[in-house]
Design an enzyme around this catalytic site. Structure first.
Site, mmCIF file in Angstrom:
data_model
loop_
_atom_site.group_PDB
_atom_site.id
_atom_site.type_symbol
_atom_site.label_atom_id
_atom_site.label_comp_id
_atom_site.label_asym_id
_atom_site.label_seq_id
_atom_site.Cartn_x
_atom_site.Cartn_y
_atom_site.Cartn_z
ATOM 1 N N GLU A 22 -10.807 -28.550 114.063
ATOM 2 C CA GLU A 22 -11.005 -29.975 113.787
ATOM 3 C C GLU A 22 -10.744 -30.821 115.039
ATOM 4 O OE1 GLU A 22 -12.072 -31.920 111.534
ATOM 5 O OE2 GLU A 22 -11.893 -31.017 109.543
ATOM 6 N N ASP A 136 -3.377 -29.357 98.777
ATOM 7 C CA ASP A 136 -3.979 -28.571 97.707
ATOM 8 C C ASP A 136 -5.212 -29.315 97.200
ATOM 9 O OD1 ASP A 136 -4.680 -27.017 95.556
ATOM 10 O OD2 ASP A 136 -2.813 -27.327 94.435
ATOM 11 N N ASN A 167 -11.727 -38.550 105.524
ATOM 12 C CA ASN A 167 -12.488 -37.966 106.623
ATOM 13 C C ASN A 167 -13.436 -39.015 107.207
ATOM 14 O OD1 ASN A 167 -12.466 -35.317 107.860
ATOM 15 N ND2 ASN A 167 -12.523 -34.479 105.777
ATOM 16 N N ASP A 219 -17.730 -34.376 106.167
ATOM 17 C CA ASP A 219 -16.477 -34.074 106.873
ATOM 18 C C ASP A 219 -16.337 -35.017 108.083
ATOM 19 O OD1 ASP A 219 -14.145 -32.709 107.829
ATOM 20 O OD2 ASP A 219 -14.845 -30.902 106.856
#
Length: 309
Positions: A22, A136, A167, A219
Site C-alpha cells: 500500500e 476485521d 480509502n 481502493d
C-alpha cells in the site's frame, strides 16, 4: 494515448511479494519509490537507478506514509500517527531490514478495538489526511473516520465518520476537490467534496462513482495532471480512470487481482506505479508485487507535509 499500455513488474521492488502492499509515494529528490507492507510492519524503498530494495521494520503495522521537507516520514499506524526517522540506506546489510525510530505525534480515540489507520496522504497545502478502520472487514463495522493532521501538529475531530474501510483519498490539481472512497464490499462508493483550500474543510459531499455499476472495489487512488481520478479496482485486477465529471473513460488490466493503490512517479512523472495485495488463497505469481506502466498522461509531485516532524 495507448488504451492498454504495457504493465511490467517493478524490478527495483525485489522478488518478495507483499502481503498488503500500500501507500506508494514517489520521492522526486531521490528518484525512488517508497511503499508499505501493512501486516509485515515494513516501509520499503525501491531505487530505479540502482535496482536496490531497502526495508525498514517498524514495531507495529504501518498503513500510509508521507514525507516532510527533511525526509522524515509521517506514518499512519495501528495506534496513531508517528514521526518516523529511517536508518540511512547506506547502512543496509544484504537482506536485513533496517531500523526506524518512532515518535508518537497524535492519536484519535478509537471507538472500537482492533482498529488502525488505513489510507492517507497530504492535500495540496501539505496537511496530512488519514482514515481509520476496524481491521476485521468481515464484521463490517462502520467505526472508521477521516482525520486531518495540520502543519501545527493538531489532529482534528472526525471530519467524515461512519466509514467501514476508508480509502481513495486524492485532490484535484488545484486542490478544490477532495475524493474519498469506502472500499468495503457493502459500500463500494467514491465521493467528491468541494474543498476549501484555506480552511481545509470539505463540503457538499456527493457520490462521484458507484462501483456497483463497474468492476471491483475502490481502493487507493491517484489524480493525474489533467484532473482525472485513477482508482485501483480491488478484486477486479483493473485500474479505472474517471474524468472530473465522474465518467469512466479508461480501464487498464493489471496482473494482480487485488491492486491496492497507485501513484505517479518516474523522472517525468509519467509512470504509474501500482502496489497490490496477495490473497490468502489462490495467489498467482504476480499478486503482492509492484507494477509500473506508462498510461500516456503525467501526474503531479506528491505534496510533502508542511509541518516539521
Amino acid at each position: 494515448m495507448s488504451a492498454n499500455p504495457q504493465v511490467e513488474r517493478l524490478e527495483a521492488a525485489g522478488p518478495s511479494p507483499a502481503a498488503t502492499g500500500e501507500s506508494p509515494v514517489w520521492r522526486v529528490a531521490e528518484q525512488a519509490l517508497y511503499w508499505v507492507d501493512i501486516p509485515a510492519k515494513k516501509i520499503v524503498r525501491g531505487s530505479l537507478a540502482t535496482g536496490q530494495r531497502t526495508e525498514w521494520l517498524l514495531p507495529e503495522q504501518v498503513a500510509c506514509i508521507a514525507f516532510d521537507h527533511a525526509g522524515t516520514v509521517l506514518a499512519g499506524c495501528e495506534t496513531g500517527l508517528f514521526g518516523v526517522t529511517l536508518a540511512d540506506v547506506s547502512k543496509a546489510a544484504s537482506g536485513e531490514p533496517l531500523t526506524a525510530s518512532l515518535r508518537k505525534l497524535a492519536a484519535p480515540e478509537f471507538p472500537h478495538g482492533g482498529m488502525r489507520f488505513n489510507d492517507g496522504r497530504c492535500d495540496r497545502q501539505g496537511r496530512f489526511w488519514a482514515g481509520t478502520m476496524v481491521m476485521d472487514m468481515a464484521a463490517a463495522i462502520p467505526g472508521g473516520a477521516l482525520y486531518r493532521f495540520d502543519e501545527k501538529g493538531v489532529l482534528s475531530a472526525p471530519v467524515v465518520d461512519s466509514l467501514i474501510t476508508q480509502n481513495g483519498l486524492g485532490w484535484s490539481p488545484d486542490g478544490t476537490t477532495m475524493y474519498l472512497s469506502d472500499s468495503h464490499p457493502l459500500r463500494r462508493l467514491i465521493w467528491a467534496f468541494d474543498y476549501d483550500v484555506e480552511t481545509a474543510e470539505p463540503r457538499n459531499r456527493r457520490v462521484f462513482a458507484d462501483l456497483h455499476h463497474y468492476s471491483g472495489r475502490p481502493d487507493g487512488a491517484a489524480v493525474d495532471a489533467d484532473g482525472c481520478y485513477w482508482i485501483c479496482a480491488n478484486d477486479a485486477g483493473l485500474l479505472l480512470r474517471f474524468t472530473p465529471q465522474g465518467k469512466l473513460d479508461r480501464q487498464i488490466p493489471v496482473p494482480a487481482v487485488k491492486p491496492a493503490m497507485c501513484a505517479f512517479g518516474g523522472r517525468d512523472l509519467d509512470t504509474l506505479f501500482v502496489t497490490s495485495i496477495r490473497p490468502a488463497n489462490g495467489a498467482s505469481e504476480h499478486d503482492g508485487h509492484v507494477f509500473a506502466l506508462r498510461p500516456g498522461v503525467s501526474g503531479l509531485p506528491e505534496p510533502e507535509f508542511a509541518g516539521q516532524l
